[in-house]
Scaffold this active site. Structure first.
Site, PDB file in Angstrom:
ATOM      1  N   ARG A  14       0.828  -1.218   0.000  1.00  0.00           N
ATOM      2  CA  ARG A  14       0.000   0.000   0.000  1.00  0.00           C
ATOM      3  C   ARG A  14       0.858   1.263   0.000  1.00  0.00           C
ATOM      4  N   GLY A  18       5.493   0.052  -3.203  1.00  0.00           N
ATOM      5  CA  GLY A  18       4.811  -1.248  -3.179  1.00  0.00           C
ATOM      6  C   GLY A  18       3.525  -1.211  -3.995  1.00  0.00           C
ATOM      7  N   SER A 109      18.370   2.440  -0.302  1.00  0.00           N
ATOM      8  CA  SER A 109      18.187   3.870  -0.568  1.00  0.00           C
ATOM      9  C   SER A 109      19.541   4.476  -0.946  1.00  0.00           C
ATOM     10  N   SER A 110      19.496   5.554  -1.713  1.00  0.00           N
ATOM     11  CA  SER A 110      20.755   6.203  -2.111  1.00  0.00           C
ATOM     12  C   SER A 110      21.488   6.803  -0.913  1.00  0.00           C
ATOM     13  N   CYS A 111      20.808   6.918   0.241  1.00  0.00           N
ATOM     14  CA  CYS A 111      21.485   7.510   1.407  1.00  0.00           C
ATOM     15  C   CYS A 111      22.468   6.541   2.064  1.00  0.00           C
ATOM     16  N   TYR A 138      18.846   5.237   9.565  1.00  0.00           N
ATOM     17  CA  TYR A 138      18.131   4.588   8.450  1.00  0.00           C
ATOM     18  C   TYR A 138      19.134   3.996   7.460  1.00  0.00           C
ATOM     19  N   LYS A 142      19.803   0.090   6.332  1.00  0.00           N
ATOM     20  CA  LYS A 142      19.792  -0.353   4.923  1.00  0.00           C
ATOM     21  C   LYS A 142      21.109  -1.044   4.565  1.00  0.00           C
ATOM     22  N   LEU A 168      12.274   9.233  -4.488  1.00  0.00           N
ATOM     23  CA  LEU A 168      11.128   8.829  -5.308  1.00  0.00           C
ATOM     24  C   LEU A 168       9.928   9.733  -5.046  1.00  0.00           C
ATOM     25  N   HIS A 181       8.750  13.560   2.202  1.00  0.00           N
ATOM     26  CA  HIS A 181       9.907  13.959   1.398  1.00  0.00           C
ATOM     27  C   HIS A 181       9.609  15.287   0.701  1.00  0.00           C
ATOM     28  N   ARG A 211      19.310  17.011  -5.707  1.00  0.00           N
ATOM     29  CA  ARG A 211      18.732  15.672  -5.574  1.00  0.00           C
ATOM     30  C   ARG A 211      18.303  15.167  -6.952  1.00  0.00           C
TER      31      ARG A 211
HETATM   32  N1  LIG Z   1      10.081   7.242  -0.946  1.00  0.00           N
HETATM   33  C1  LIG Z   1      11.345   7.453  -1.290  1.00  0.00           C
HETATM   34  O1  LIG Z   1      11.727   8.565  -1.725  1.00  0.00           O
HETATM   35  C2  LIG Z   1      12.356   6.359  -1.164  1.00  0.00           C
HETATM   36  C3  LIG Z   1      12.043   5.087  -0.696  1.00  0.00           C
HETATM   37  N2  LIG Z   1      13.022   4.120  -0.606  1.00  0.00           N
HETATM   38  C4  LIG Z   1      12.728   2.766  -0.118  1.00  0.00           C
HETATM   39  O2  LIG Z   1      11.709   2.185  -0.917  1.00  0.00           O
HETATM   40  C5  LIG Z   1      10.897   1.322  -0.112  1.00  0.00           C
HETATM   41  C6  LIG Z   1       9.449   1.745  -0.226  1.00  0.00           C
HETATM   42  O3  LIG Z   1       9.307   3.075   0.245  1.00  0.00           O
HETATM   43  P1  LIG Z   1       7.923   3.863   0.112  1.00  0.00           P
HETATM   44  O4  LIG Z   1       7.016   3.120  -0.775  1.00  0.00           O
HETATM   45  O5  LIG Z   1       8.265   5.269  -0.159  1.00  0.00           O
HETATM   46  O6  LIG Z   1       7.391   3.782   1.612  1.00  0.00           O
HETATM   47  P2  LIG Z   1       5.907   4.027   2.162  1.00  0.00           P
HETATM   48  O7  LIG Z   1       6.054   4.663   3.504  1.00  0.00           O
HETATM   49  O8  LIG Z   1       5.074   4.688   1.135  1.00  0.00           O
HETATM   50  O9  LIG Z   1       5.351   2.543   2.352  1.00  0.00           O
HETATM   51  C7  LIG Z   1       5.913   1.694   3.303  1.00  0.00           C
HETATM   52  C8  LIG Z   1       5.075   0.438   3.385  1.00  0.00           C
HETATM   53  O10 LIG Z   1       5.652  -0.377   4.396  1.00  0.00           O
HETATM   54  C9  LIG Z   1       4.621  -0.928   5.184  1.00  0.00           C
HETATM   55  N3  LIG Z   1       5.134  -1.133   6.535  1.00  0.00           N
HETATM   56  C10 LIG Z   1       5.808  -0.237   7.308  1.00  0.00           C
HETATM   57  N4  LIG Z   1       6.121  -0.808   8.492  1.00  0.00           N
HETATM   58  C11 LIG Z   1       5.635  -2.081   8.458  1.00  0.00           C
HETATM   59  C12 LIG Z   1       5.622  -3.162   9.372  1.00  0.00           C
HETATM   60  N5  LIG Z   1       6.196  -3.068  10.592  1.00  0.00           N
HETATM   61  N6  LIG Z   1       5.016  -4.306   9.007  1.00  0.00           N
HETATM   62  C13 LIG Z   1       4.427  -4.421   7.802  1.00  0.00           C
HETATM   63  N7  LIG Z   1       4.403  -3.446   6.879  1.00  0.00           N
HETATM   64  C14 LIG Z   1       4.999  -2.281   7.217  1.00  0.00           C
HETATM   65  C15 LIG Z   1       3.470   0.052   5.151  1.00  0.00           C
HETATM   66  O11 LIG Z   1       2.283  -0.684   5.328  1.00  0.00           O
HETATM   67  P3  LIG Z   1       0.790  -0.047   5.515  1.00  0.00           P
HETATM   68  O12 LIG Z   1       0.518   0.718   4.248  1.00  0.00           O
HETATM   69  O13 LIG Z   1      -0.119  -1.191   5.681  1.00  0.00           O
HETATM   70  O14 LIG Z   1       0.922   0.857   6.696  1.00  0.00           O
HETATM   71  C16 LIG Z   1       3.616   0.642   3.750  1.00  0.00           C
HETATM   72  O15 LIG Z   1       2.848  -0.084   2.836  1.00  0.00           O
HETATM   73  C17 LIG Z   1      11.447   1.421   1.304  1.00  0.00           C
HETATM   74  O16 LIG Z   1      12.357   0.376   1.514  1.00  0.00           O
HETATM   75  C18 LIG Z   1      12.195   2.738   1.304  1.00  0.00           C
HETATM   76  O17 LIG Z   1      13.232   2.733   2.249  1.00  0.00           O
HETATM   77  C19 LIG Z   1      14.306   4.380  -0.995  1.00  0.00           C
HETATM   78  C20 LIG Z   1      14.665   5.608  -1.477  1.00  0.00           C
HETATM   79  C21 LIG Z   1      13.721   6.682  -1.607  1.00  0.00           C
HETATM   80  C1  LIG Z   2      14.986   9.517   0.057  1.00  0.00           C
HETATM   81  C2  LIG Z   2      15.818  10.037   1.189  1.00  0.00           C
HETATM   82  O1  LIG Z   2      15.114  11.049   1.895  1.00  0.00           O
HETATM   83  C3  LIG Z   2      15.771  11.635   3.031  1.00  0.00           C
HETATM   84  O2  LIG Z   2      16.822  12.442   2.629  1.00  0.00           O
HETATM   85  P1  LIG Z   2      16.715  13.734   1.745  1.00  0.00           P
HETATM   86  O3  LIG Z   2      17.117  13.422   0.357  1.00  0.00           O
HETATM   87  O4  LIG Z   2      17.487  14.802   2.394  1.00  0.00           O
HETATM   88  O5  LIG Z   2      15.152  13.971   1.738  1.00  0.00           O
HETATM   89  P2  LIG Z   2      14.019  15.058   1.681  1.00  0.00           P
HETATM   90  O6  LIG Z   2      13.194  14.743   0.514  1.00  0.00           O
HETATM   91  O7  LIG Z   2      13.296  15.141   2.971  1.00  0.00           O
HETATM   92  O8  LIG Z   2      14.763  16.474   1.508  1.00  0.00           O
HETATM   93  C4  LIG Z   2      15.495  16.807   0.354  1.00  0.00           C
HETATM   94  C5  LIG Z   2      15.965  18.233   0.417  1.00  0.00           C
HETATM   95  O9  LIG Z   2      14.826  19.080   0.241  1.00  0.00           O
HETATM   96  C6  LIG Z   2      14.825  20.108   1.221  1.00  0.00           C
HETATM   97  N1  LIG Z   2      13.443  20.582   1.445  1.00  0.00           N
HETATM   98  C7  LIG Z   2      13.009  21.835   1.128  1.00  0.00           C
HETATM   99  N2  LIG Z   2      11.739  22.000   1.533  1.00  0.00           N
HETATM  100  C8  LIG Z   2      11.352  20.798   2.072  1.00  0.00           C
HETATM  101  C9  LIG Z   2      10.148  20.368   2.650  1.00  0.00           C
HETATM  102  O10 LIG Z   2       9.158  21.110   2.777  1.00  0.00           O
HETATM  103  N3  LIG Z   2      10.105  19.076   3.100  1.00  0.00           N
HETATM  104  C10 LIG Z   2      11.185  18.226   2.978  1.00  0.00           C
HETATM  105  N4  LIG Z   2      11.084  16.962   3.417  1.00  0.00           N
HETATM  106  N5  LIG Z   2      12.377  18.658   2.458  1.00  0.00           N
HETATM  107  C11 LIG Z   2      12.440  19.919   2.013  1.00  0.00           C
HETATM  108  C12 LIG Z   2      15.474  19.445   2.419  1.00  0.00           C
HETATM  109  O11 LIG Z   2      15.931  20.398   3.359  1.00  0.00           O
HETATM  110  C13 LIG Z   2      16.603  18.652   1.736  1.00  0.00           C
HETATM  111  O12 LIG Z   2      17.699  19.501   1.481  1.00  0.00           O
HETATM  112  C14 LIG Z   2      16.417  10.616   3.917  1.00  0.00           C
HETATM  113  O13 LIG Z   2      16.305  11.072   5.229  1.00  0.00           O
HETATM  114  C15 LIG Z   2      16.081   9.249   3.587  1.00  0.00           C
HETATM  115  O14 LIG Z   2      14.762   8.958   3.934  1.00  0.00           O
HETATM  116  C16 LIG Z   2      16.202   8.962   2.132  1.00  0.00           C
HETATM  117  O15 LIG Z   2      16.600   7.894   1.741  1.00  0.00           O
END
Ligand SMILES: NC(=O)C1=CN([C@@H]2O[C@H](COP(=O)(O)OP(=O)(O)OC[C@H]3O[C@@H](n4cnc5c(N)ncnc54)[C@H](OP(=O)(O)O)[C@@H]3O)[C@@H](O)[C@H]2O)C=CC1
Ligand SMILES: C[C@H]1O[C@H](OP(=O)(O)OP(=O)(O)OC[C@H]2O[C@@H](n3cnc4c(=O)[nH]c(N)nc43)[C@H](O)[C@@H]2O)[C@@H](O)[C@@H](O)C1=O
Length: 328
Positions: A14, A18, A109-111, A138, A142, A168, A181, A211
Site C-alpha cells: 500500500r 509497493g 536507498s541512495s542515502c 536509516y 539499509k 522517489l 519527502h 537531488r
Molecule cells: N520514498 C522514497 O523517496 C524512497 C524510498 N526508498 C525505499 O523504498 C521502499 C518503499 O518506500 P515507500 O514506498 O516510499 O514507503 P511508504 O512509507 O510509502 O510505504 C511503506 C510500506 O511499508 C509498510 N510497513 C511499514 N512498516 C511495516 C511493518 N512493521 N510491518 C508491515 N508493513 C509495514 C506500510 O504498510 P501499511 O501501508 O499497511 O501501513 C507501507 O505499505 C522502502 O524500503 C524505502 O526505504 C528508498 C529511497 C527513496
Molecule cells: C529519500 C531520502 O530522503 C531523506 O533524505 P533527503 O534526500 O534529504 O530527503 P528530503 O526529501 O526530505 O529532503 C530533500 C531536500 O529538500 C529540502 N526541502 C526543502 N523544503 C522541504 C520540505 O518542505 N520538506 C522536505 N522533506 N524537504 C524539504 C530538504 O531540506 C533537503 O535539502 C532521507 O532522510 C532518507 O529517507 C532517504 O533515503
C-alpha cells in the site's frame, strides 16, 4: 524469472513503491500476488513473519515495506528508523531463506552512500566514508540489509539482490506536512498557498542541495524488470565472496535517472506545475542534508532498463494525485 502464476509477495503493497509494484504486476497478468497490510502482518514480529512465509510459501519477494520519511522525520525519530527497518528486513530475509524463496529484491536507498561520495555515486562507493548524520540510523539499517543479502547469498546460496532507489515520488505518496519527502511536501505547500491566496511559500534549507528524482511507477518497472532478468544476467548482480574473488562486490544495483536538480530549481518546477507564481522563502533553520546525491546508473542501463517519465510528466501526475486526495 517470474511465471504468470508464480507466488509473489509484495511487502508494503500500500506504500508509494509497493503499490506501484502491485499495479505493474497486476497489469502484466501476474495472478498469484500475496499482500498483507501492516495491521494484518507486522513484519517486526519474527514469529508472525515466519508463520506467514511457512503458510504461503512465496517464490519471489519484493521487500518494499519499511519505516520511511523525509529528512526531518529521519532526524526526529532515529530510534524508530533504525529499529523498525533492522527488524523488518531481518525477519523477511531470514523467513525467505527458511522457506526457499527463489529471488528477493531488497529496497535500500541512495542515502547508504557517504555524505561526500564522488558524484555520480557508483555501487563501489558503499562503505567508503562517513554518512550524512540526518539519516545515518536509516542508512545503517539499509547497509545491514545489503550485508544480510550478501551474507545469505554467500553462506546459503540464496539469490537476494539490493536495489538502491534514488529519491522517489508519485501517486500514493506521503503528503504529511513535516514527515514527508521534499516533492510531496512542496506540492502540498504550493497547493495550500494557491488555495489560500498566500504570496510566499517556505522551502526548507538553503535551496542549494541537489537531488535526483525518479517517478515511483518507473521504480516499480525497474524492480519487475530486474526480478525478471534471466539467470545469466541476474546471478552476476548477486555479489562475490571477497575471500575468493579478492574484490569488493556487494549485491547492489543503483536505480535512478542519472540527472539531478537543485532544491531551488525543483521548487520552481513544482510552483509551475501547481500554478503558483508568488515568492519563495528559504528557512535555513531546517537541515539541508547531503549536498548532492546523484546515482551512477551505468550498470542498470547496461542491463537494458531506462526511466521513461520526465520530471514534467511525473510532477503533473503527482499533483493530480494530490488533488484527488484532497477531494476524497
Ligand atoms: N520514498 C522514497 O523517496 C524512497 C524510498 N526508498 C525505499 O523504498 C521502499 C518503499 O518506500 P515507500 O514506498 O516510499 O514507503 P511508504 O512509507 O510509502 O510505504 C511503506 C510500506 O511499508 C509498510 N510497513 C511499514 N512498516 C511495516 C511493518 N512493521 N510491518 C508491515 N508493513 C509495514 C506500510 O504498510 P501499511 O501501508 O499497511 O501501513 C507501507 O505499505 C522502502 O524500503 C524505502 O526505504 C528508498 C529511497 C527513496
Ligand atoms: C529519500 C531520502 O530522503 C531523506 O533524505 P533527503 O534526500 O534529504 O530527503 P528530503 O526529501 O526530505 O529532503 C530533500 C531536500 O529538500 C529540502 N526541502 C526543502 N523544503 C522541504 C520540505 O518542505 N520538506 C522536505 N522533506 N524537504 C524539504 C530538504 O531540506 C533537503 O535539502 C532521507 O532522510 C532518507 O529517507 C532517504 O533515503
Amino acid at each position: 524469472m517470474l511465471a504468470k502464476d508464480s507466488v509473489i509477495y509484495v511487502a508494503g503493497h500500500r506504500g508509494l513503491v509497493g503499490s506501484a509494484i502491485y499495479r505493474n504486476l497486476s497489469d502484466a497478468g501476474y495472478t498469484n500476488l500475496l499482500t498483507r497490510t501492516h495491521a494484518e502482518l507486522d513484519l517486526t514480529d519474527a514469529t508472525a513473519t515466519e508463520r506467514f512465509f511457512a503458510e504461503h510459501k512465496p517464490e519471489f519477494v519484493f521487500l518494499a515495506a519499511a519505516k520511511v520519511g523525509g529528512i526531518v522525520a529521519n532526524n526526529t525519530y532515529p530510534g524508530e528508523f533504525i529499529r523498525e527497518n533492522l527488524m523488518i528486513q531481518a525477519n523477511v530475509i531470514h523467513s525467505a531463506w527458511k522457506n526457499g524463496v527463489k529471488r528477493l529484491l531488497f529496497l535500500g536507498s541512495s542515502c547508504i552512500y557517504p555524505k561526500f561520495a564522488p558524484q555520480p555515486m557508483k555501487e563501489e562507493h558503499l562503505l567508503t566514508g562517513p554518512l550524512e548524520p540526518t539519516n545515518r540510523p536509516y542508512a545503517l539499517a539499509k547497509i545491514a540489509g545489503i550485508e544480510m543479502c550478501w551474507s545469505y547469498n554467500r553462506q546459503y546460496g540464496t539469490k537476494y539482490l539490493s536495489v538502491m532507489p534514488t529519491n522517489l515520488y508519485g501517486p500514493g505518496d506521503n503528503y504529511h506536512p513535516e514527515n514527508s519527502h521534499v516533492i510531496p511536501a512542496l506540492i502540498r505547500k504550493f497547493d495550500q498557498a494557491l488555495q489560500t491566496g498566500a504570496d510566499t511559500v517556505t522551502v526548507w534549507g538553503t535551496g542549494s542541495p541537489r537531488r535526483e528524482f525518479l517517478y515511483s511507477e518507473d521504480m516499480a518497472d525497474a524492480c519487475v524488470f530486474v526480478m525478471n532478468l534471466p539467470d545469466e544476467k541476474y546471478d552476476l548482480l548477486l555479489g562475490s565472496d571477497e575471500s575468493v574473488s579478492g574484490k569488493f562486490e556487494p549485491p547492489l544495483l543503483n536505480v535512478g535517472v542519472g540527472e539531478d536538480v537543485s532544491i531551488r530549481d525543483l521548487a520552481g518546477l513544482i510552483g509551475n506545475t501547481v500554478g503558483f507564481d508568488g515568492k519563495l522563502e528559504f528557512d535555513a533553520t531546517k537541515p539541508d542534508g547531503t549536498p548532492r546525491k546523484l546515482m551512477d546508473v551505468t550498470k542498470l542501463h547496461s542491463l537494458g532498463w531506462r526511466a521513461r517519465t520526465s520530471m514534467d510528466q511525473g510532477l503533473k501526475r503527482a499533483y493530480a494525485d494530490f488533488r484527488k486526495t484532497q477531494l476524497a
